[in-house]
Design a protein around this motif. Structure first.
Motif, PDB file in Angstrom:
ATOM      1  N   GLY A   5       0.785  -1.230   0.000  1.00 16.19           N
ATOM      2  CA  GLY A   5       0.000   0.000   0.000  1.00 16.19           C
ATOM      3  C   GLY A   5       0.811   1.271   0.000  1.00 16.19           C
ATOM      4  O   GLY A   5       0.239   2.371  -0.020  1.00 16.19           O
ATOM      5  N   GLN A   6       2.133   1.137   0.028  1.00 15.37           N
ATOM      6  CA  GLN A   6       2.988   2.323   0.050  1.00 15.37           C
ATOM      7  C   GLN A   6       3.863   2.382  -1.194  1.00 15.37           C
ATOM      8  O   GLN A   6       3.846   1.475  -2.010  1.00 15.37           O
ATOM      9  CB  GLN A   6       3.847   2.316   1.321  1.00 15.37           C
ATOM     10  CG  GLN A   6       3.033   2.338   2.610  1.00 15.37           C
ATOM     11  CD  GLN A   6       3.910   2.423   3.840  1.00 15.37           C
ATOM     12  OE1 GLN A   6       5.059   2.862   3.769  1.00 15.37           O
ATOM     13  NE2 GLN A   6       3.373   2.003   4.977  1.00 15.37           N
ATOM     14  N   GLN A   7       4.573   3.489  -1.326  1.00 17.77           N
ATOM     15  CA  GLN A   7       5.421   3.603  -2.510  1.00 17.77           C
ATOM     16  C   GLN A   7       6.697   2.822  -2.341  1.00 17.77           C
ATOM     17  O   GLN A   7       7.116   2.496  -1.233  1.00 17.77           O
ATOM     18  CB  GLN A   7       5.743   5.062  -2.844  1.00 17.77           C
ATOM     19  CG  GLN A   7       6.560   5.806  -1.803  1.00 17.77           C
ATOM     20  CD  GLN A   7       5.694   6.689  -0.971  1.00 17.77           C
ATOM     21  OE1 GLN A   7       4.754   6.244  -0.324  1.00 17.77           O
ATOM     22  NE2 GLN A   7       5.984   7.982  -0.979  1.00 17.77           N
ATOM     23  N   MET A   8       7.298   2.533  -3.487  1.00 14.51           N
ATOM     24  CA  MET A   8       8.603   1.908  -3.523  1.00 14.51           C
ATOM     25  C   MET A   8       9.623   2.911  -2.982  1.00 14.51           C
ATOM     26  O   MET A   8       9.617   4.082  -3.375  1.00 14.51           O
ATOM     27  CB  MET A   8       8.945   1.571  -4.979  1.00 14.51           C
ATOM     28  CG  MET A   8       9.604   0.239  -5.165  1.00 14.51           C
ATOM     29  SD  MET A   8      10.006  -0.076  -6.893  1.00 14.51           S
ATOM     30  CE  MET A   8       8.466   0.141  -7.698  1.00 14.51           C
ATOM     31  N   GLU A   9      10.502   2.454  -2.079  1.00 15.71           N
ATOM     32  CA  GLU A   9      11.490   3.363  -1.494  1.00 15.71           C
ATOM     33  C   GLU A   9      12.904   2.820  -1.683  1.00 15.71           C
ATOM     34  O   GLU A   9      13.159   1.627  -1.507  1.00 15.71           O
ATOM     35  CB  GLU A   9      11.201   3.573  -0.007  1.00 15.71           C
ATOM     36  CG  GLU A   9       9.910   4.331   0.261  1.00 15.71           C
ATOM     37  CD  GLU A   9       9.752   4.711   1.713  1.00 15.71           C
ATOM     38  OE1 GLU A   9      10.187   5.826   2.094  1.00 15.71           O
ATOM     39  OE2 GLU A   9       9.214   3.896   2.480  1.00 15.71           O
ATOM     40  N   PHE A  10      13.780   3.718  -1.998  1.00 16.96           N
ATOM     41  CA  PHE A  10      15.183   3.375  -2.221  1.00 16.96           C
ATOM     42  C   PHE A  10      15.820   2.863  -0.934  1.00 16.96           C
ATOM     43  O   PHE A  10      15.640   3.434   0.147  1.00 16.96           O
ATOM     44  CB  PHE A  10      15.918   4.620  -2.716  1.00 16.96           C
ATOM     45  CG  PHE A  10      17.409   4.490  -2.754  1.00 16.96           C
ATOM     46  CD1 PHE A  10      18.197   5.030  -1.751  1.00 16.96           C
ATOM     47  CD2 PHE A  10      18.028   3.838  -3.808  1.00 16.96           C
ATOM     48  CE1 PHE A  10      19.571   4.923  -1.789  1.00 16.96           C
ATOM     49  CE2 PHE A  10      19.411   3.731  -3.859  1.00 16.96           C
ATOM     50  CZ  PHE A  10      20.180   4.271  -2.839  1.00 16.96           C
ATOM     51  N   LEU A  11      16.579   1.782  -1.063  1.00 20.81           N
ATOM     52  CA  LEU A  11      17.363   1.276   0.067  1.00 20.81           C
ATOM     53  C   LEU A  11      18.844   1.577  -0.106  1.00 20.81           C
ATOM     54  O   LEU A  11      19.487   2.174   0.766  1.00 20.81           O
ATOM     55  CB  LEU A  11      17.199  -0.249   0.179  1.00 20.81           C
ATOM     56  CG  LEU A  11      15.947  -0.806   0.828  1.00 20.81           C
ATOM     57  CD1 LEU A  11      15.975  -2.321   0.770  1.00 20.81           C
ATOM     58  CD2 LEU A  11      15.817  -0.330   2.263  1.00 20.81           C
TER      59      LEU A  11
ATOM     60  N   MET B 193      27.326   2.837  -2.604  1.00 22.42           N
ATOM     61  CA  MET B 193      27.519   4.225  -3.022  1.00 22.42           C
ATOM     62  C   MET B 193      26.605   5.162  -2.240  1.00 22.42           C
ATOM     63  O   MET B 193      27.030   6.206  -1.769  1.00 22.42           O
ATOM     64  CB  MET B 193      27.240   4.367  -4.519  1.00 22.42           C
ATOM     65  CG  MET B 193      28.114   3.478  -5.398  1.00 22.42           C
ATOM     66  SD  MET B 193      29.856   3.874  -5.242  1.00 22.42           S
ATOM     67  CE  MET B 193      29.885   5.437  -6.123  1.00 22.42           C
ATOM     68  N   GLU B 194      25.353   4.788  -2.138  1.00 20.11           N
ATOM     69  CA  GLU B 194      24.375   5.590  -1.412  1.00 20.11           C
ATOM     70  C   GLU B 194      23.450   4.630  -0.655  1.00 20.11           C
ATOM     71  O   GLU B 194      23.188   3.527  -1.121  1.00 20.11           O
ATOM     72  CB  GLU B 194      23.512   6.431  -2.370  1.00 20.11           C
ATOM     73  CG  GLU B 194      24.270   7.438  -3.209  1.00 20.11           C
ATOM     74  CD  GLU B 194      23.388   8.068  -4.269  1.00 20.11           C
ATOM     75  OE1 GLU B 194      22.761   7.348  -5.062  1.00 20.11           O
ATOM     76  OE2 GLU B 194      23.340   9.315  -4.318  1.00 20.11           O
ATOM     77  N   LYS B 195      22.983   5.059   0.491  1.00 16.44           N
ATOM     78  CA  LYS B 195      21.994   4.267   1.211  1.00 16.44           C
ATOM     79  C   LYS B 195      21.022   5.202   1.910  1.00 16.44           C
ATOM     80  O   LYS B 195      21.368   6.347   2.222  1.00 16.44           O
ATOM     81  CB  LYS B 195      22.654   3.312   2.211  1.00 16.44           C
ATOM     82  CG  LYS B 195      23.492   3.991   3.268  1.00 16.44           C
ATOM     83  CD  LYS B 195      24.164   2.960   4.167  1.00 16.44           C
ATOM     84  CE  LYS B 195      25.002   3.645   5.243  1.00 16.44           C
ATOM     85  NZ  LYS B 195      25.650   2.656   6.138  1.00 16.44           N
ATOM     86  N   SER B 196      19.827   4.695   2.150  1.00 15.54           N
ATOM     87  CA  SER B 196      18.820   5.501   2.834  1.00 15.54           C
ATOM     88  C   SER B 196      18.756   5.094   4.303  1.00 15.54           C
ATOM     89  O   SER B 196      19.385   4.114   4.731  1.00 15.54           O
ATOM     90  CB  SER B 196      17.460   5.300   2.171  1.00 15.54           C
ATOM     91  OG  SER B 196      16.940   4.026   2.489  1.00 15.54           O
TER      92      SER B 196
END
Lengths: 114, 113
Positions: free
Chosen positions: A40-46, A55-58
């Motif tokens: 029910g929620q949006q796709m979120e970057f990990l 390189m990047e993380k949330s």
């Protein structure tokens, strides 16, 4: 077109266990990603990964999470130990280049933590 | 941080009629790329459209979208939908020099005969 494969498609585990989600990216891609989608929620970057490094993380990429791609095999997301809030669909993606280039997604792994 | 808003969770349209799926955004970046991804049932999301140029129409597979920075929008449109267009549509952006997509919640398009 190019395909990203994810294994398994579904995984059910008990809270506190370890789980490894596998991703087979597009063969000539160098950049790899994991995204998380709670129902029910949006796709979120990990996290994204290149040349053996994150390189990047949330902030969703908790200390219990790790990623690797040993010897050009599967790109993996490991969760150890798992928690109830880790239940979600995890999407792997890969891209040829960094930045705003097209990311090719896999069909997702549905993880259920009991 | 960046955010993408898709206000409609479900849009139902009769075959042959036009459709517009809304997408608005917030970002502090001036250099931004915008995407529409489509996900058919039990399949992977795949790229439908990409744009980073203000006021330029981008088209693919009968769909089109125009980035309007003045209104922070990147709506998706099609003049005549088909039954096969039934799917989940995600709007997303990448801002600056990073490589992390920020997604909206998605809009399910249901085309009926």
């Amino acid at each position: 077109g190019p395909k990203v494969l994810q294994i398994p498609s579904h995984q059910i585990i008990d809270m506190g266990q370890m789980v490894t989600l596998n991703c087979d990216p597009v063969s000539n891609h160098l950049y790899f990603y994991w995204y998380k989608q709670i129902l029910g929620q949006q796709m979120e970057f990990l996290v994204n990964f290149y040349n053996g490094k994150v390189m990047e993380k949330s902030k969703l990429f908790k200390d219990q999470f790790s990623v690797e791609r040993p010897d050009g095999s599967y790109f993996t997301l490991k969760i150890q130990p798992t928690a109830l809030e880790d239940s979600a669909v995890y999407f792997c993606a890969s891209s040829r280049d960094w930045g705003s280039y097209e990311q090719y997604f896999g069909p997702g792994t549905r993880l259920t933590v009991l | 941080g960046d955010s993408v808003t898709q206000t409609e969770g479900l849009v139902t349209v009769t075959e042959g009629l036009p459709v517009m799926l809304n997408c608005t955004y917030q970002t502090a970046y001036s250099d931004v790329a915008f995407f529409w991804y489509v996900q058919y049932l039990n399949e992977a999301p795949k790229l439908l459209l990409r744009s980073s140029t203000d006021n330029k129409r981008t088209e693919h597979q009968g769909f089109h979208a125009t980035l309007h920075k003045s209104s922070s929008s990147f709506h998706l449109q099609k003049s005549s939908v088909q039954l096969s267009d039934s799917a989940l549509y995600y709007c997303a952006l990448i801002g600056g020099s990073n490589a992390k997509l920020t997604f909206g919640k998605g809009t399910k398009l249901s085309v009926k005969s």
